[in-house]
Design a protein around this motif. Structure first.
Motif, PDB file in Angstrom:
ATOM      1  N   LEU A  97      61.796 -64.457 -13.600  1.00  0.00           N
ATOM      2  CA  LEU A  97      61.501 -63.261 -14.389  1.00  0.00           C
ATOM      3  C   LEU A  97      60.430 -63.515 -15.451  1.00  0.00           C
ATOM      4  O   LEU A  97      59.995 -62.588 -16.122  1.00  0.00           O
ATOM      5  N   VAL A 100      57.368 -61.179 -15.705  1.00  0.00           N
ATOM      6  CA  VAL A 100      57.613 -59.732 -15.683  1.00  0.00           C
ATOM      7  C   VAL A 100      57.165 -59.046 -16.976  1.00  0.00           C
ATOM      8  O   VAL A 100      56.518 -57.998 -16.935  1.00  0.00           O
ATOM      9  N   SER A 101      57.482 -59.621 -18.124  1.00  0.00           N
ATOM     10  CA  SER A 101      57.132 -58.978 -19.401  1.00  0.00           C
ATOM     11  C   SER A 101      55.633 -58.778 -19.599  1.00  0.00           C
ATOM     12  O   SER A 101      55.204 -57.690 -19.986  1.00  0.00           O
ATOM     13  N   GLY A 140      51.771 -62.894 -12.226  1.00  0.00           N
ATOM     14  CA  GLY A 140      52.781 -63.110 -11.202  1.00  0.00           C
ATOM     15  C   GLY A 140      52.442 -64.218 -10.231  1.00  0.00           C
ATOM     16  O   GLY A 140      53.283 -65.062  -9.925  1.00  0.00           O
TER      17      GLY A 140
END
Length: 162
Positions: A97, A100-101, A140
């Motif tokens: 994750l 993601v931010s 990503g």
């Protein structure tokens, strides 16, 4: 000594962010509707060290100033990177994750800056799509490659306990 290491790491990350932004800017990809800032891959670094948070913010701020961005872009673009870096730090226990931010922060904030500050052609959803794709590629894909490449050296590179 911990403060010196923290400041040194932050300064090195800021400098690296600026250099990578200027390098990709030579190809016209650091700003605009279609942008893939390789430097945004560095937003993965708060996974390893909190020193990356101010480093990324200062690096983005300096990059936006040096590349001639408008004042609101300098401010809000840098805030988007700051929010993304803080989010990465908060999600550091969940490796997958981590990017993601920054992807979300930039995909939401930057299109509004492009539209309202620069009058960039295209609708907000279109700009969210183009900026989002660039962020997925830089944060990503490149960011996760960087995370896995640095993970085995994390205690050597990012220790602030010396």
């Amino acid at each position: 000594m911990k403060k010196i290491n923290f400041l040194t790491q932050a300064a090195m990350i800021a400098a690296l962010y600026v250099v990578l932004t200027l390098a990709i800017n030579a190809f016209g990809l650091a700003s605009g509707a279609i942008q893939v800032r390789m430097s945004e891959a560095l937003t993965i670094l708060p996974y390893f060290t909190p020193a990356a948070i101010p480093g990324l913010f200062i690096g983005c701020l300096l990059s936006n100033i040096i590349t001639g961005c408008a004042l609101f872009d300098i401010i809000f673009g840098s805030i988007a990177t700051l929010l993304g870096a803080v989010g990465t730090y908060l999600l550091r226990r969940h490796k997958w994750l981590a990017p993601v931010s920054p992807i979300i922060a930039n995909t939401i904030i930057v299109p509004f800056v492009l539209s309202y500050v620069y009058g960039t052609p295209g609708t907000i959803p279109y700009l969210m799509l183009t900026v989002g794709i660039g962020e997925v590629l830089s944060c990503g894909v490149l960011g996760m490659v960087l995370l896995f490449a640095l993970n085995k050296y994390r205690t050597t590179l990012f220790s602030i306990d010396a």
